[in-house]
Design a protein around this motif. Sequence first.
Motif, mmCIF file in Angstrom:
data_model
loop_
_atom_site.group_PDB
_atom_site.id
_atom_site.type_symbol
_atom_site.label_atom_id
_atom_site.label_comp_id
_atom_site.label_asym_id
_atom_site.label_seq_id
_atom_site.Cartn_x
_atom_site.Cartn_y
_atom_site.Cartn_z
ATOM 1 N N GLY A 181 90.578 69.311 17.870
ATOM 2 C CA GLY A 181 90.812 67.969 18.368
ATOM 3 C C GLY A 181 89.864 67.087 17.764
ATOM 4 O O GLY A 181 89.978 65.904 18.335
ATOM 5 N N TRP A 182 88.816 67.694 16.936
ATOM 6 C CA TRP A 182 87.993 66.370 16.169
ATOM 7 C C TRP A 182 88.759 65.428 15.289
ATOM 8 O O TRP A 182 89.277 65.979 14.371
ATOM 9 C CB TRP A 182 86.694 67.196 15.661
ATOM 10 C CG TRP A 182 85.700 67.740 16.665
ATOM 11 C CD1 TRP A 182 85.678 68.865 17.347
ATOM 12 C CD2 TRP A 182 84.703 66.711 17.291
ATOM 13 N NE1 TRP A 182 84.820 69.019 18.214
ATOM 14 C CE2 TRP A 182 84.234 67.855 18.372
ATOM 15 C CE3 TRP A 182 84.501 65.782 17.314
ATOM 16 C CZ2 TRP A 182 83.017 67.541 19.156
ATOM 17 C CZ3 TRP A 182 83.350 65.232 18.182
ATOM 18 C CH2 TRP A 182 82.495 66.273 18.822
ATOM 19 N N CYS B 87 88.181 64.144 20.470
ATOM 20 C CA CYS B 87 86.910 64.007 19.995
ATOM 21 C C CYS B 87 86.514 63.277 18.961
ATOM 22 O O CYS B 87 87.148 63.443 17.898
ATOM 23 C CB CYS B 87 86.334 65.422 20.064
ATOM 24 S SG CYS B 87 86.605 66.662 21.407
ATOM 25 N N LEU B 88 85.524 62.308 19.086
ATOM 26 C CA LEU B 88 85.196 61.658 17.904
ATOM 27 C C LEU B 88 83.597 61.220 18.003
ATOM 28 O O LEU B 88 83.089 60.944 19.200
ATOM 29 C CB LEU B 88 85.951 60.249 17.948
ATOM 30 C CG LEU B 88 85.879 59.247 16.804
ATOM 31 C CD1 LEU B 88 85.999 59.569 15.277
ATOM 32 C CD2 LEU B 88 86.516 57.922 17.023
ATOM 33 N N ARG B 89 83.069 61.159 16.937
ATOM 34 C CA ARG B 89 81.642 60.475 16.764
ATOM 35 C C ARG B 89 81.481 59.100 16.685
ATOM 36 O O ARG B 89 82.582 59.042 15.828
ATOM 37 C CB ARG B 89 80.907 61.454 15.758
ATOM 38 C CG ARG B 89 80.698 62.878 16.185
ATOM 39 C CD ARG B 89 80.077 63.671 14.999
ATOM 40 N NE ARG B 89 80.261 65.140 15.060
ATOM 41 C CZ ARG B 89 81.430 65.631 14.582
ATOM 42 N NH1 ARG B 89 82.263 65.221 13.609
ATOM 43 N NH2 ARG B 89 81.679 67.023 14.582
ATOM 44 N N CYS C 98 79.432 60.250 21.490
ATOM 45 C CA CYS C 98 80.703 60.931 21.326
ATOM 46 C C CYS C 98 81.891 60.578 22.323
ATOM 47 O O CYS C 98 81.463 60.511 23.583
ATOM 48 C CB CYS C 98 80.185 62.459 21.267
ATOM 49 S SG CYS C 98 79.550 62.886 20.140
ATOM 50 N N ALA C 99 83.054 60.591 21.837
ATOM 51 C CA ALA C 99 84.132 60.514 22.803
ATOM 52 C C ALA C 99 84.691 61.861 23.034
ATOM 53 O O ALA C 99 84.910 62.761 22.140
ATOM 54 C CB ALA C 99 85.193 59.486 22.410
ATOM 55 N N TYR C 100 84.958 62.241 24.310
ATOM 56 C CA TYR C 100 85.418 63.660 24.763
ATOM 57 C C TYR C 100 86.683 63.870 25.222
ATOM 58 O O TYR C 100 86.999 64.658 25.702
ATOM 59 C CB TYR C 100 84.365 64.460 25.742
ATOM 60 C CG TYR C 100 82.946 64.615 24.914
ATOM 61 C CD1 TYR C 100 82.952 65.421 24.059
ATOM 62 C CD2 TYR C 100 81.849 63.861 25.408
ATOM 63 C CE1 TYR C 100 81.529 65.752 23.296
ATOM 64 C CE2 TYR C 100 80.623 64.108 24.584
ATOM 65 C CZ TYR C 100 80.483 65.200 23.679
ATOM 66 O OH TYR C 100 79.499 65.171 23.058
ATOM 67 N N ASN C 101 87.583 62.661 25.384
ATOM 68 C CA ASN C 101 88.786 62.663 25.632
ATOM 69 C C ASN C 101 89.679 61.816 24.773
ATOM 70 O O ASN C 101 89.050 60.889 24.019
ATOM 71 C CB ASN C 101 89.132 62.539 27.288
ATOM 72 C CG ASN C 101 88.697 61.161 27.602
ATOM 73 O OD1 ASN C 101 88.341 60.417 27.187
ATOM 74 N ND2 ASN C 101 88.937 60.990 28.874
ATOM 75 N N ALA C 102 90.908 61.685 25.009
ATOM 76 C CA ALA C 102 91.876 60.871 24.081
ATOM 77 C C ALA C 102 91.584 59.790 24.372
ATOM 78 O O ALA C 102 91.472 58.638 23.516
ATOM 79 C CB ALA C 102 93.070 61.299 23.894
#
Length: 133
Positions: free
Chosen positions: A37-38, A69-71, A106-110
């Motif tokens: 999901g990254w 997930c996204l940095r 970091c984002a941990y959900n959509a």
Amino acid sequence: MTTRTGYGRPRLVASAAGRGPAVHKRYRMRLRVDERGWVSPRSADDKHGFMDTYEPGTVVELDIGVGCCLRDYDAVLIAECVSQCAAVYLVSSAATGTAPCIEGGCAYNADGVLDLIRMAIDHVSAHRDAHKC
């Protein structure tokens, strides 16, 4: 508007010749998402993964797919490609409308991924306009 002259093909009326509806292109860029999901700052449509940089005034849809997930530095790389666009639509098939979960860059959900990309686009666009002044 056309006018018919005899049995030939219709000709354009002089008042409509050379005038037509404005054509606005809408581009769609799908981002690459791995099996966990990254979201990576690469295009899923290009075989080498290169992302297009769009001209000022274009309309772009960023399709995140099932990315969750996204940095933050990856979000900035994505935002640099679309910072001059007239409109950017963020599309996600995993977003549910829950509260964004962003911690430590970091984002941990959509929903967090959508929010992080939106903030990065705002940030990059604001700094790009400041340098032109």
